[in-house]
Design a protein around this motif. Structure first.
Motif, PDB file in Angstrom:
ATOM      1  N   LYS A   4       0.831  -1.206   0.000  1.00  0.00           N
ATOM      2  CA  LYS A   4       0.000   0.000   0.000  1.00  0.00           C
ATOM      3  C   LYS A   4       0.864   1.253   0.000  1.00  0.00           C
ATOM      4  N   THR A   5       1.922   1.246   0.793  1.00  0.00           N
ATOM      5  CA  THR A   5       2.828   2.398   0.835  1.00  0.00           C
ATOM      6  C   THR A   5       3.548   2.564  -0.497  1.00  0.00           C
ATOM      7  N   ILE A   6       4.009   1.457  -1.080  1.00  0.00           N
ATOM      8  CA  ILE A   6       4.697   1.509  -2.370  1.00  0.00           C
ATOM      9  C   ILE A   6       3.773   2.074  -3.443  1.00  0.00           C
ATOM     10  N   GLN A   7       2.523   1.638  -3.453  1.00  0.00           N
ATOM     11  CA  GLN A   7       1.568   2.150  -4.437  1.00  0.00           C
ATOM     12  C   GLN A   7       1.346   3.643  -4.271  1.00  0.00           C
ATOM     13  N   MET A   8       1.292   4.091  -3.021  1.00  0.00           N
ATOM     14  CA  MET A   8       1.138   5.526  -2.771  1.00  0.00           C
ATOM     15  C   MET A   8       2.336   6.299  -3.315  1.00  0.00           C
ATOM     16  N   LEU A   9       3.538   5.784  -3.090  1.00  0.00           N
ATOM     17  CA  LEU A   9       4.746   6.454  -3.577  1.00  0.00           C
ATOM     18  C   LEU A   9       4.791   6.463  -5.103  1.00  0.00           C
ATOM     19  N   ARG A  10       4.310   5.407  -5.720  1.00  0.00           N
ATOM     20  CA  ARG A  10       4.299   5.352  -7.187  1.00  0.00           C
ATOM     21  C   ARG A  10       3.419   6.457  -7.778  1.00  0.00           C
ATOM     22  N   GLN A  11       2.418   6.882  -7.043  1.00  0.00           N
ATOM     23  CA  GLN A  11       1.560   7.961  -7.534  1.00  0.00           C
ATOM     24  C   GLN A  11       2.300   9.301  -7.563  1.00  0.00           C
ATOM     25  N   ASN A  12       3.440   9.359  -6.859  1.00  0.00           N
ATOM     26  CA  ASN A  12       4.172  10.619  -6.745  1.00  0.00           C
ATOM     27  C   ASN A  12       5.508  10.630  -7.481  1.00  0.00           C
ATOM     28  N   ASN A  13       5.885   9.515  -8.135  1.00  0.00           N
ATOM     29  CA  ASN A  13       7.224   9.468  -8.723  1.00  0.00           C
ATOM     30  C   ASN A  13       7.211   9.433 -10.244  1.00  0.00           C
ATOM     31  N   GLY A  14       6.218  10.104 -10.831  1.00  0.00           N
ATOM     32  CA  GLY A  14       6.125  10.136 -12.290  1.00  0.00           C
ATOM     33  C   GLY A  14       7.276  10.875 -12.947  1.00  0.00           C
ATOM     34  N   PHE A  15       7.438  10.676 -14.232  1.00  0.00           N
ATOM     35  CA  PHE A  15       8.503  11.291 -15.021  1.00  0.00           C
ATOM     36  C   PHE A  15       8.448  12.811 -14.935  1.00  0.00           C
ATOM     37  N   ARG A  16       9.628  13.414 -14.848  1.00  0.00           N
ATOM     38  CA  ARG A  16       9.746  14.877 -14.903  1.00  0.00           C
ATOM     39  C   ARG A  16      10.787  15.248 -15.943  1.00  0.00           C
ATOM     40  N   ASP A  17      10.436  16.186 -16.791  1.00  0.00           N
ATOM     41  CA  ASP A  17      11.351  16.622 -17.842  1.00  0.00           C
ATOM     42  C   ASP A  17      12.250  17.732 -17.310  1.00  0.00           C
ATOM     43  N   TRP A  18      13.562  17.491 -17.309  1.00  0.00           N
ATOM     44  CA  TRP A  18      14.501  18.438 -16.724  1.00  0.00           C
ATOM     45  C   TRP A  18      14.480  19.779 -17.444  1.00  0.00           C
ATOM     46  N   ASN A  19      14.398  19.775 -18.769  1.00  0.00           N
ATOM     47  CA  ASN A  19      14.425  21.038 -19.520  1.00  0.00           C
ATOM     48  C   ASN A  19      13.229  21.917 -19.150  1.00  0.00           C
ATOM     49  N   THR A  20      12.076  21.297 -18.953  1.00  0.00           N
ATOM     50  CA  THR A  20      10.893  22.059 -18.529  1.00  0.00           C
ATOM     51  C   THR A  20      11.090  22.603 -17.126  1.00  0.00           C
ATOM     52  N   MET A  21      11.619  21.762 -16.239  1.00  0.00           N
ATOM     53  CA  MET A  21      11.871  22.196 -14.868  1.00  0.00           C
ATOM     54  C   MET A  21      12.876  23.339 -14.843  1.00  0.00           C
ATOM     55  N   LEU A  22      13.905  23.243 -15.674  1.00  0.00           N
ATOM     56  CA  LEU A  22      14.933  24.284 -15.703  1.00  0.00           C
ATOM     57  C   LEU A  22      14.340  25.625 -16.133  1.00  0.00           C
ATOM     58  N   GLN A  23      13.453  25.601 -17.096  1.00  0.00           N
ATOM     59  CA  GLN A  23      12.805  26.834 -17.526  1.00  0.00           C
ATOM     60  C   GLN A  23      11.944  27.421 -16.409  1.00  0.00           C
ATOM     61  N   GLN A  66      12.043   9.854  -5.764  1.00  0.00           N
ATOM     62  CA  GLN A  66      12.785  10.159  -6.990  1.00  0.00           C
ATOM     63  C   GLN A  66      11.905   9.902  -8.214  1.00  0.00           C
ATOM     64  N   PRO A  67      11.782  10.861  -9.146  1.00  0.00           N
ATOM     65  CA  PRO A  67      10.979  10.626 -10.351  1.00  0.00           C
ATOM     66  C   PRO A  67      11.608   9.550 -11.238  1.00  0.00           C
ATOM     67  N   VAL A  68      10.783   8.693 -11.822  1.00  0.00           N
ATOM     68  CA  VAL A  68      11.297   7.593 -12.642  1.00  0.00           C
ATOM     69  C   VAL A  68      11.700   8.093 -14.025  1.00  0.00           C
ATOM     70  N   LYS A  69      12.666   7.392 -14.624  1.00  0.00           N
ATOM     71  CA  LYS A  69      13.100   7.622 -16.013  1.00  0.00           C
ATOM     72  C   LYS A  69      13.418   9.093 -16.275  1.00  0.00           C
ATOM     73  N   SER A  70      13.917   9.784 -15.254  1.00  0.00           N
ATOM     74  CA  SER A  70      14.118  11.232 -15.352  1.00  0.00           C
ATOM     75  C   SER A  70      15.587  11.595 -15.181  1.00  0.00           C
ATOM     76  N   TYR A  71      16.045  12.483 -16.044  1.00  0.00           N
ATOM     77  CA  TYR A  71      17.411  12.988 -15.942  1.00  0.00           C
ATOM     78  C   TYR A  71      17.487  14.038 -14.842  1.00  0.00           C
ATOM     79  N   ILE A  72      18.422  13.865 -13.938  1.00  0.00           N
ATOM     80  CA  ILE A  72      18.700  14.859 -12.904  1.00  0.00           C
ATOM     81  C   ILE A  72      20.177  15.228 -13.040  1.00  0.00           C
ATOM     82  N   PRO A  73      20.516  16.506 -13.185  1.00  0.00           N
ATOM     83  CA  PRO A  73      21.914  16.892 -13.425  1.00  0.00           C
ATOM     84  C   PRO A  73      22.744  16.815 -12.150  1.00  0.00           C
ATOM     85  N   PHE A  74      24.054  17.016 -12.294  1.00  0.00           N
ATOM     86  CA  PHE A  74      24.900  17.163 -11.120  1.00  0.00           C
ATOM     87  C   PHE A  74      24.388  18.338 -10.290  1.00  0.00           C
TER      88      PHE A  74
END
Length: 336
Positions: A4-23, A66-74
């Motif tokens: 149940k906890t893992i499923q809850m966390l999965r709802q919050n760890n979707g992909f995030r696009d770094w270029n969009t976040m940077l803007q 941590q967002p899945v399949k997402s690039y996070i820079p140094f």
């Protein structure tokens, strides 16, 4: 058991696009700064903590996933970060190496240690726990002092929390072998954080201390891998506890006389061993106590400033904002 906890966390760890976040960062209130470069890659200052929905969170202990399949820079933090893969594993990249962190193990990443986490798989779940310098008092960390051959987690944490040297590459990897008690504590912490019921902050803090104690036990009975855990001796701890006890009216000269040191020697020793000057150590203790008064009392801010050693309220406001990133009044409203 923890599905149940893992499923809850999965709802919050979707992909995030770094270029969009940077803007978004470029036009937002908290603009990202570049602290340096590693192999031509920029190293960003990630000095703010956010909830999973990307809302700014100024708590002493913040948890996110941590967002899945997402690039996070140094990047570097001005707080300690703990990464814990709950499903799968993750790879943390520092300036000089790649560290694989297997499921349920923990990696503590120190202040201003450049690092990034390689994109995790779509099924992975990696927990991030951020600990600011206000998270624990020195007395609480002293309670965790280990005897015999056990690793001193209090020394490890203080060393990590106080390390201001950019690029030193400080981290500590704990291999816990899926220890049932430690894993249960981790999930209890997650549940308390996301349920956010009355006294949750206090329960999380106590459970974190319990988790550190269990790590001590683990390292005592097994030669667990602990990388770059700089040992501090009891003399240093005595000095730090003296600061914690006498913070409101302490002076370097009085403290040096108490321990039989030359003031210049004491000043250099504290700086060399902790990375912080005597003044900063005192400031840190004062604002930590002030934060407790702001949370648990209705005392006027000016009175709190005087109580912790600042006759000049304006200067207190300046120091408090430096360490917490917000004003005392805002901190009080956020904790109510």
């Amino acid at each position: 058991m923890h599905e149940k906890t893992i499923q809850m966390l999965r709802q919050n760890n979707g992909f995030r696009d770094w270029n969009t976040m940077l803007q978004d960062f470029k036009i937002g209130e908290f603009k990202l700064k570049v602290a340096g470069h590693i192999n031509s890659e920029p190293v960003y200052e990630f000095f703010n903590t956010y909830s999973d929905n990307f809302v700014l969170n100024s708590s002493s202990i913040t948890i996110s996933v941590q967002p899945v399949k997402s690039y996070i820079p140094f990047h570097i933090h001005d707080y300690v970060e703990i990464n814990i893969p709950l499903v799968g594993n993750c790879v943390v990249v520092t300036e000089h190496e790649r560290i694989k962190v297997n499921q349920d193990n923990m990696i503590f990443i120190g202040i201003k240690t450049p690092h990034k986490v390689e994109p995790i798989g779509k099924n992975g779940v990696v927990l991030n726990i951020e600990l600011r310098t206000s998270a624990f008092s020195l007395n609480e960390l002293n309670f965790l002092q280990s005897k015999g051959k056990g690793i001193s987690i209090s020394n490890l944490l203080f060393s990590l929390l106080s390390d201001e040297d950019h690029g030193e590459g400080r981290y500590s990897l704990f291999e816990i072998d899926h220890d049932a008690k430690i894993t249960a504590i981790i999930y209890d912490i997650i549940d308390e954080y996301y349920d956010n019921k009355i006294q949750s902050d206090q329960i999380i803090k106590l459970e974190m201390l319990t988790m550190f104690s269990l790590l001590i036990r683990k390292t005592y009975y097994r030669e667990a891998q602990v990388t770059d855990s700089k040992k501090k001796n009891n003399n240093l701890l005595s000095l730090l506890l003296y600061i914690e006890k006498n913070y409101s009216d302490i002076t370097l000269e009085q403290m040096a006389q108490h321990f039989g040191f030359n003031p210049n020697y004491l000043s250099d020793y504290l700086k060399n061993e902790t990375g912080l000057s005597f003044i900063k150590l005192v400031q840190l203790q004062r604002v930590n106590i002030a934060a407790e008064y702001l949370t648990y009392t209705k005392a006027p801010i000016e009175k709190i400033a005087t109580r912790v050693g600042y006759e000049n309220a304006s200067y207190f406001y300046k120091i408090f904002r430096h360490y917490f990133g917000i004003s005392p009044a805002k901190y009080r409203s956020n904790t109510r």
